[in-house]
Scaffold this active site. Structure first.
Site, PDB file in Angstrom:
ATOM      1  N   TRP A  20     -85.275  -0.185 -17.029  1.00  0.00           N
ATOM      2  CA  TRP A  20     -85.650   0.707 -18.121  1.00  0.00           C
ATOM      3  C   TRP A  20     -85.409  -0.002 -19.460  1.00  0.00           C
ATOM      4  O   TRP A  20     -84.347  -0.574 -19.685  1.00  0.00           O
ATOM      5  CB  TRP A  20     -84.830   1.989 -18.027  1.00  0.00           C
ATOM      6  CG  TRP A  20     -85.247   3.074 -18.981  1.00  0.00           C
ATOM      7  CD1 TRP A  20     -86.405   3.162 -19.685  1.00  0.00           C
ATOM      8  CD2 TRP A  20     -84.500   4.249 -19.299  1.00  0.00           C
ATOM      9  NE1 TRP A  20     -86.440   4.324 -20.432  1.00  0.00           N
ATOM     10  CE2 TRP A  20     -85.269   5.006 -20.220  1.00  0.00           C
ATOM     11  CE3 TRP A  20     -83.250   4.723 -18.904  1.00  0.00           C
ATOM     12  CZ2 TRP A  20     -84.835   6.217 -20.745  1.00  0.00           C
ATOM     13  CZ3 TRP A  20     -82.816   5.935 -19.423  1.00  0.00           C
ATOM     14  CH2 TRP A  20     -83.606   6.681 -20.330  1.00  0.00           C
ATOM     15  N   ASP A  48     -84.938  -1.580  -9.608  1.00  0.00           N
ATOM     16  CA  ASP A  48     -85.558  -0.276  -9.880  1.00  0.00           C
ATOM     17  C   ASP A  48     -86.460  -0.383 -11.101  1.00  0.00           C
ATOM     18  O   ASP A  48     -86.079  -0.956 -12.128  1.00  0.00           O
ATOM     19  CB  ASP A  48     -84.460   0.767 -10.136  1.00  0.00           C
ATOM     20  CG  ASP A  48     -85.040   2.096 -10.580  1.00  0.00           C
ATOM     21  OD1 ASP A  48     -85.482   2.865  -9.700  1.00  0.00           O
ATOM     22  OD2 ASP A  48     -85.079   2.365 -11.798  1.00  0.00           O
ATOM     23  N   TYR A  53     -92.069   2.961 -17.439  1.00  0.00           N
ATOM     24  CA  TYR A  53     -91.330   1.999 -18.253  1.00  0.00           C
ATOM     25  C   TYR A  53     -92.291   1.023 -18.935  1.00  0.00           C
ATOM     26  O   TYR A  53     -93.036   0.288 -18.267  1.00  0.00           O
ATOM     27  CB  TYR A  53     -90.323   1.222 -17.409  1.00  0.00           C
ATOM     28  CG  TYR A  53     -89.237   2.054 -16.764  1.00  0.00           C
ATOM     29  CD1 TYR A  53     -88.996   3.372 -17.148  1.00  0.00           C
ATOM     30  CD2 TYR A  53     -88.443   1.518 -15.758  1.00  0.00           C
ATOM     31  CE1 TYR A  53     -88.009   4.123 -16.551  1.00  0.00           C
ATOM     32  CE2 TYR A  53     -87.434   2.265 -15.160  1.00  0.00           C
ATOM     33  CZ  TYR A  53     -87.228   3.572 -15.551  1.00  0.00           C
ATOM     34  OH  TYR A  53     -86.242   4.306 -14.948  1.00  0.00           O
ATOM     35  N   GLN A 162     -82.112   9.841  -7.596  1.00  0.00           N
ATOM     36  CA  GLN A 162     -81.677   9.029  -8.733  1.00  0.00           C
ATOM     37  C   GLN A 162     -81.366   9.957  -9.905  1.00  0.00           C
ATOM     38  O   GLN A 162     -82.239  10.695 -10.361  1.00  0.00           O
ATOM     39  CB  GLN A 162     -82.769   8.032  -9.115  1.00  0.00           C
ATOM     40  CG  GLN A 162     -82.331   7.069 -10.205  1.00  0.00           C
ATOM     41  CD  GLN A 162     -83.387   6.025 -10.521  1.00  0.00           C
ATOM     42  OE1 GLN A 162     -83.794   5.889 -11.665  1.00  0.00           O
ATOM     43  NE2 GLN A 162     -83.841   5.285  -9.511  1.00  0.00           N
ATOM     44  N   TYR A 190     -78.412   6.117 -12.656  1.00  0.00           N
ATOM     45  CA  TYR A 190     -79.033   5.378 -13.753  1.00  0.00           C
ATOM     46  C   TYR A 190     -78.211   5.553 -15.024  1.00  0.00           C
ATOM     47  O   TYR A 190     -77.404   6.465 -15.132  1.00  0.00           O
ATOM     48  CB  TYR A 190     -80.499   5.776 -13.955  1.00  0.00           C
ATOM     49  CG  TYR A 190     -80.800   7.126 -14.579  1.00  0.00           C
ATOM     50  CD1 TYR A 190     -80.800   7.283 -15.968  1.00  0.00           C
ATOM     51  CD2 TYR A 190     -81.157   8.215 -13.795  1.00  0.00           C
ATOM     52  CE1 TYR A 190     -81.124   8.508 -16.547  1.00  0.00           C
ATOM     53  CE2 TYR A 190     -81.488   9.437 -14.370  1.00  0.00           C
ATOM     54  CZ  TYR A 190     -81.471   9.580 -15.746  1.00  0.00           C
ATOM     55  OH  TYR A 190     -81.788  10.794 -16.320  1.00  0.00           O
TER      56      TYR A 190
END
Length: 276
Positions: A20, A48, A53, A162, A190
């Site tokens: 991210w 991930d 993103y 998640q 996360y």
């Protein structure tokens, strides 16, 4: 490297790599790719990403970083909720596969809940499994009530949830973490260092200094002490990824854990699942 078992028995690293906010600045691209590759060399083979993103550019960056090494990776991506329908999920998945340069995802997640009925999303995910496009599926940002509804809608095959979980976001310990643990479904945490904010926390820094580590490493070690959590911090530099990897070797004592509980007490009552 400690591993966490998925419901089907697959073992994945407890410490992975997030992406991210990667691929947002072309000037950092080479460093970010180098960091991801270094992480793979250090055993952080779970990466991930998401179609959201950097508007898909993060997936392209990850695809470049893993080129030639796909078979050693556990690759996770996520679909927008508006793409989680019967017709649109296969298209979204194909687009992610193209950007990543692969023919399959190890885990495909619903990024958050939207207007598409969960039963429709579950059916679409299972069709992708049957087609070999994904090996398993899961969800992101779903709280206990959502998970109950997911299972009732045929989603017993969910492989992970998640969520936002770190020292400052301990609400999930009241409900969703125990619910998932009872069913053998791991959490993917996360923003495990609260987007870097925990790295500058004075009291955490003082405790970390006593252990000759950084505040960020201590925050990661706290998550990794659990047997049901996969942490996915982002590291955009070689130094950062090496520091993250070192956190996986840090063993916290009961005294450390007690001090962390004192500094970051969990809420006294359940709170709605938080998101960033």
């Amino acid at each position: 490297m400690k591993t966490i078992a998925l419901p089907d028995g697959t073992a994945v690293p407890a410490l992975g790599q997030g992406s991210w906010m990667m691929a947002e600045d072309p000037a950092r691209r080479a460093d970010e790719i180098a960091a991801l590759r270094a992480g793979i060399d250090l055993g952080l083979t779970l990466i991930d990403t998401a179609e959201m993103y950097a508007d898909g550019e993060s997936e392209r960056l990850v695809g470049e970083a893993i080129a030639g090494r796909r078979d050693s990776m556990f690759l996770v991506s996520k679909a927008y909720p508006q793409n989680a329908s019967r017709d649109r999920l296969p298209q979204a998945c194909e687009a992610s596969l193209r950007r990543l340069g692969t023919d399959r995802l190890d885990l495909y997640l619903l990024h958050w809940r939207g207007g598409v009925p969960l039963a429709e999303t579950v059916a679409a995910m299972e069709r992708l499994v049957a087609a070999g496009k994904i090996l398993r599926w899961g969800v992101s940002n779903l709280d206990t009530d959502d998970m109950e509804e997911l299972v009732a809608a045929g989603g017993a095959g969910c492989a992970a949830d998640q969520i936002l979980y770190n020292l400052t976001r301990r609400g999930p310990e009241h409900d969703v973490l125990p619910w998932l643990a009872q069913r053998g479904i791991p959490v993917m945490a996360y923003s495990p260092v609260e987007q870097g904010r925990l790295a500058g926390h004075p009291a955490l820094g003082a405790l970390a200094a006593d252990r000759h580590v950084t505040a960020a490493q201590l925050a990661l070690a706290w998550l990794l002490a659990r047997d049901d959590v996969i942490a996915i911090p982002k590291a955009g530099t070689l130094a950062h990824v090496h520091a993250n990897r070192a956190a996986a070797d840090l063993t916290l004592t009961p005294a450390d854990l007690a001090r962390l509980d004192h500094l970051f007490p969990r809420p006294t009552r359940p709170v709605p699942l938080e998101m960033l």
